[in-house]
Write a protein that holds these residues in place. Structure first.
Motif, PDB file in Angstrom:
ATOM      1  N   ILE A   4       0.830  -1.206   0.000  1.00  0.00           N
ATOM      2  CA  ILE A   4       0.000   0.000   0.000  1.00  0.00           C
ATOM      3  C   ILE A   4       0.861   1.252   0.000  1.00  0.00           C
ATOM      4  O   ILE A   4       0.600   2.219  -0.718  1.00  0.00           O
ATOM      5  N   ILE A   5       1.932   1.207   0.814  1.00  0.00           N
ATOM      6  CA  ILE A   5       2.831   2.367   0.873  1.00  0.00           C
ATOM      7  C   ILE A   5       3.479   2.612  -0.485  1.00  0.00           C
ATOM      8  O   ILE A   5       3.570   3.744  -0.968  1.00  0.00           O
ATOM      9  N   VAL A   6       3.941   1.517  -1.115  1.00  0.00           N
ATOM     10  CA  VAL A   6       4.549   1.648  -2.445  1.00  0.00           C
ATOM     11  C   VAL A   6       3.540   2.195  -3.445  1.00  0.00           C
ATOM     12  O   VAL A   6       3.844   3.063  -4.272  1.00  0.00           O
ATOM     13  N   PHE A   7       2.293   1.662  -3.339  1.00  0.00           N
ATOM     14  CA  PHE A   7       1.233   2.111  -4.251  1.00  0.00           C
ATOM     15  C   PHE A   7       0.939   3.603  -4.068  1.00  0.00           C
ATOM     16  O   PHE A   7       0.852   4.369  -5.028  1.00  0.00           O
ATOM     17  N   MET A   8       0.796   4.020  -2.797  1.00  0.00           N
ATOM     18  CA  MET A   8       0.506   5.422  -2.513  1.00  0.00           C
ATOM     19  C   MET A   8       1.671   6.323  -2.926  1.00  0.00           C
ATOM     20  O   MET A   8       1.474   7.432  -3.415  1.00  0.00           O
ATOM     21  N   LYS A   9       2.892   5.819  -2.725  1.00  0.00           N
ATOM     22  CA  LYS A   9       4.067   6.589  -3.133  1.00  0.00           C
ATOM     23  C   LYS A   9       4.077   6.791  -4.641  1.00  0.00           C
ATOM     24  O   LYS A   9       4.403   7.872  -5.153  1.00  0.00           O
ATOM     25  N   GLY A  10       3.687   5.717  -5.368  1.00  0.00           N
ATOM     26  CA  GLY A  10       3.622   5.831  -6.827  1.00  0.00           C
ATOM     27  C   GLY A  10       2.590   6.850  -7.264  1.00  0.00           C
ATOM     28  O   GLY A  10       2.832   7.658  -8.172  1.00  0.00           O
ATOM     29  N   ILE A  11       1.421   6.811  -6.601  1.00  0.00           N
ATOM     30  CA  ILE A  11       0.375   7.793  -6.926  1.00  0.00           C
ATOM     31  C   ILE A  11       0.865   9.205  -6.649  1.00  0.00           C
ATOM     32  O   ILE A  11       0.670  10.129  -7.442  1.00  0.00           O
ATOM     33  N   TRP A  12       1.527   9.381  -5.516  1.00  0.00           N
ATOM     34  CA  TRP A  12       2.033  10.706  -5.129  1.00  0.00           C
ATOM     35  C   TRP A  12       3.064  11.217  -6.133  1.00  0.00           C
ATOM     36  O   TRP A  12       3.022  12.372  -6.558  1.00  0.00           O
ATOM     37  N   ASN A  13       3.984  10.310  -6.505  1.00  0.00           N
ATOM     38  CA  ASN A  13       5.009  10.704  -7.484  1.00  0.00           C
ATOM     39  C   ASN A  13       4.384  11.037  -8.837  1.00  0.00           C
ATOM     40  O   ASN A  13       4.779  11.991  -9.510  1.00  0.00           O
ATOM     41  N   ASN A  14       3.403  10.207  -9.240  1.00  0.00           N
ATOM     42  CA  ASN A  14       2.729  10.463 -10.513  1.00  0.00           C
ATOM     43  C   ASN A  14       1.976  11.787 -10.483  1.00  0.00           C
ATOM     44  O   ASN A  14       1.913  12.512 -11.481  1.00  0.00           O
ATOM     45  N   TYR A  15       1.406  12.097  -9.319  1.00  0.00           N
ATOM     46  CA  TYR A  15       0.688  13.368  -9.187  1.00  0.00           C
ATOM     47  C   TYR A  15       1.629  14.544  -9.425  1.00  0.00           C
ATOM     48  O   TYR A  15       1.335  15.456 -10.199  1.00  0.00           O
ATOM     49  N   PHE A  16       2.781  14.506  -8.748  1.00  0.00           N
ATOM     50  CA  PHE A  16       3.740  15.593  -8.928  1.00  0.00           C
ATOM     51  C   PHE A  16       4.285  15.630 -10.352  1.00  0.00           C
ATOM     52  O   PHE A  16       4.542  16.692 -10.912  1.00  0.00           O
ATOM     53  N   PHE A  17       4.435  14.434 -10.953  1.00  0.00           N
ATOM     54  CA  PHE A  17       4.899  14.387 -12.341  1.00  0.00           C
ATOM     55  C   PHE A  17       3.885  15.053 -13.271  1.00  0.00           C
ATOM     56  O   PHE A  17       4.241  15.845 -14.143  1.00  0.00           O
ATOM     57  N   LEU A  18       2.596  14.728 -13.054  1.00  0.00           N
ATOM     58  CA  LEU A  18       1.547  15.314 -13.889  1.00  0.00           C
ATOM     59  C   LEU A  18       1.447  16.821 -13.675  1.00  0.00           C
ATOM     60  O   LEU A  18       1.231  17.583 -14.616  1.00  0.00           O
ATOM     61  N   VAL A  19       1.607  17.246 -12.410  1.00  0.00           N
ATOM     62  CA  VAL A  19       1.593  18.685 -12.130  1.00  0.00           C
ATOM     63  C   VAL A  19       2.741  19.373 -12.853  1.00  0.00           C
ATOM     64  O   VAL A  19       2.588  20.440 -13.454  1.00  0.00           O
ATOM     65  N   SER A  20       3.913  18.730 -12.818  1.00  0.00           N
ATOM     66  CA  SER A  20       5.082  19.295 -13.495  1.00  0.00           C
ATOM     67  C   SER A  20       4.870  19.361 -15.002  1.00  0.00           C
ATOM     68  O   SER A  20       5.182  20.365 -15.650  1.00  0.00           O
ATOM     69  N   VAL A  21       4.301  18.272 -15.564  1.00  0.00           N
ATOM     70  CA  VAL A  21       4.036  18.249 -17.005  1.00  0.00           C
ATOM     71  C   VAL A  21       3.015  19.321 -17.380  1.00  0.00           C
ATOM     72  O   VAL A  21       3.154  20.015 -18.390  1.00  0.00           O
ATOM     73  N   SER A  22       1.976  19.461 -16.546  1.00  0.00           N
ATOM     74  CA  SER A  22       0.959  20.481 -16.812  1.00  0.00           C
ATOM     75  C   SER A  22       1.564  21.874 -16.793  1.00  0.00           C
ATOM     76  O   SER A  22       1.255  22.717 -17.643  1.00  0.00           O
ATOM     77  N   ARG A  23       2.465  22.111 -15.829  1.00  0.00           N
ATOM     78  CA  ARG A  23       3.116  23.417 -15.745  1.00  0.00           C
ATOM     79  C   ARG A  23       3.999  23.660 -16.966  1.00  0.00           C
ATOM     80  O   ARG A  23       4.026  24.755 -17.532  1.00  0.00           O
ATOM     81  N   GLU A  24       4.720  22.611 -17.387  1.00  0.00           N
ATOM     82  CA  GLU A  24       5.564  22.738 -18.574  1.00  0.00           C
ATOM     83  C   GLU A  24       4.720  23.006 -19.819  1.00  0.00           C
ATOM     84  O   GLU A  24       5.100  23.811 -20.676  1.00  0.00           O
ATOM     85  N   ASN A  25       3.568  22.322 -19.912  1.00  0.00           N
ATOM     86  CA  ASN A  25       2.677  22.555 -21.053  1.00  0.00           C
ATOM     87  C   ASN A  25       2.167  23.992 -21.077  1.00  0.00           C
ATOM     88  O   ASN A  25       2.064  24.614 -22.139  1.00  0.00           O
ATOM     89  N   SER A  26       1.848  24.511 -19.894  1.00  0.00           N
ATOM     90  CA  SER A  26       1.384  25.901 -19.814  1.00  0.00           C
ATOM     91  C   SER A  26       2.483  26.859 -20.252  1.00  0.00           C
ATOM     92  O   SER A  26       2.234  27.816 -20.997  1.00  0.00           O
ATOM     93  N   ASP A  27       3.715  26.580 -19.798  1.00  0.00           N
ATOM     94  CA  ASP A  27       4.845  27.428 -20.190  1.00  0.00           C
ATOM     95  C   ASP A  27       5.075  27.362 -21.696  1.00  0.00           C
ATOM     96  O   ASP A  27       5.329  28.384 -22.350  1.00  0.00           O
ATOM     97  N   LEU A  28       4.985  26.134 -22.251  1.00  0.00           N
ATOM     98  CA  LEU A  28       5.175  25.975 -23.695  1.00  0.00           C
ATOM     99  C   LEU A  28       4.070  26.671 -24.480  1.00  0.00           C
ATOM    100  O   LEU A  28       4.320  27.272 -25.532  1.00  0.00           O
ATOM    101  N   SER A  29       2.835  26.602 -23.967  1.00  0.00           N
ATOM    102  CA  SER A  29       1.714  27.265 -24.642  1.00  0.00           C
ATOM    103  C   SER A  29       1.913  28.775 -24.668  1.00  0.00           C
ATOM    104  O   SER A  29       1.672  29.428 -25.689  1.00  0.00           O
ATOM    105  N   ARG A  30       2.369  29.327 -23.537  1.00  0.00           N
ATOM    106  CA  ARG A  30       2.622  30.768 -23.489  1.00  0.00           C
ATOM    107  C   ARG A  30       3.755  31.155 -24.435  1.00  0.00           C
ATOM    108  O   ARG A  30       3.679  32.172 -25.133  1.00  0.00           O
ATOM    109  N   ALA A  31       4.805  30.330 -24.460  1.00  0.00           N
ATOM    110  CA  ALA A  31       5.927  30.614 -25.358  1.00  0.00           C
ATOM    111  C   ALA A  31       5.493  30.535 -26.818  1.00  0.00           C
ATOM    112  O   ALA A  31       5.892  31.358 -27.652  1.00  0.00           O
TER     113      ALA A  31
END
Length: 271
Positions: A47-74
């Motif tokens: 469960i801990i590994v699973f939750m850690k994966g979800i948490w990491n994926n969440y931050f990854f998606l947030v980072s990707v979303s932020r990068e997409n926003s930056d690329l869209s503005r550029a």
């Protein structure tokens, strides 16, 4: 599901706590205790590994979303810059045409920007950003490389009003370029022209180009006006009915040229 996970973790913690505080109680039960605790620990670990994966994926998606926003503005900035450069290039192309006209005509020319347009169907006019401070006077002809635009009818220090040749109050002495047949171009409500007072005997065909004759004391000779779109020769009468369409697109005017020193010539009657 979350409640179940919390319950499993709580049970595991309780068992481990009791075992740590009273190890003698479980001395003889090490193997059974392991059988009891191990599945819980394994489940908790997964469960801990699973939750850690979800948490990491969440931050990854947030980072990707932020990068997409930056690329869209550029990308939007790059597109806006390209649009701006394209507009500059179009403006430069129009200015190059003005310079070519200056080279081919022995006139003193002044470029002006169209800053306003009249919306009345009975009075077609535009406003330009040049006035008496720039040498503009009432009566001066206004042209573009494609042909005649109109004539200055009002002027202030910084601005001038131009009566377009498509206005019903406008008149230009003109000739057919091919046959030199002469008449008067007048504006019509629909935005075209009627070519008046053309003798019935004159040879005029659809597609003929009509230019200024230079005999009205306003417009220099040879400036383009339009092309013949229709010819009717009545059975009676001495004049033809000739329709002409303008060569200038008056709906897209952005810059115009003022002829500051047109040739001074008194109106010459065709009779």
């Amino acid at each position: 599901m979350i409640v179940g996970v919390i319950l499993v973790i709580a049970v595991n913690i309780i068992v481990l706590s009791i075992a740590a505080k009273s190890p003698h109680r479980f001395y003889g039960l090490k193997t059974p205790a392991l059988y009891i605790i191990t599945p819980f620990q394994s489940m908790v670990s997964r469960i801990i590994v699973f939750m850690k994966g979800i948490w990491n994926n969440y931050f990854f998606l947030v980072s990707v979303s932020r990068e997409n926003s930056d690329l869209s503005r550029a990308l939007e900035k790059a597109l806006e810059k390209n649009r701006h450069l394209a507009e500059i290039e179009l403006s430069n192309a129009r200015l190059r045409e003005l310079l070519k006209l200056q080279e081919t005509r022995d006139f003193k020319l002044l470029a002006a920007e169209v800053i306003g347009k009249g919306h009345s169907p009975w009075y077609r006019s535009i406003i330009i950003d040049k006035g008496t401070a720039n040498g503009v006077e009432k009566g001066l002809p206004i042209i573009i490389p494609g042909g005649i635009v109109g004539q200055v009818v009002e002027t202030t220090r910084r601005y001038s009003k131009i009566l377009l040749i498509t206005d019903q109050n406008s008149a230009v002495d003109a000739i057919v370029q091919r046959t030199r047949a002469r008449g008067i171009i007048e504006g019509e409500p629909g935005g075209g022209f009627v070519f008046k007072y053309v003798l019935r005997k004159e040879d005029i065909k659809a597609g003929d180009t009509v230019v200024s004759s230079g005999m009205d004391g306003v417009y220099p000779k040879g400036l383009s006006i339009g092309w013949v779109s229709g010819v009717i020769k009545p059975i009676s009468g001495i004049f033809q009915e000739v329709s002409v369409l303008p060569l200038v697109d008056f709906n897209t005017l952005e810059e115009v040229i003022i002829i500051l020193n047109p040739p001074k010539r008194e109106f010459v009657s065709r009779r």
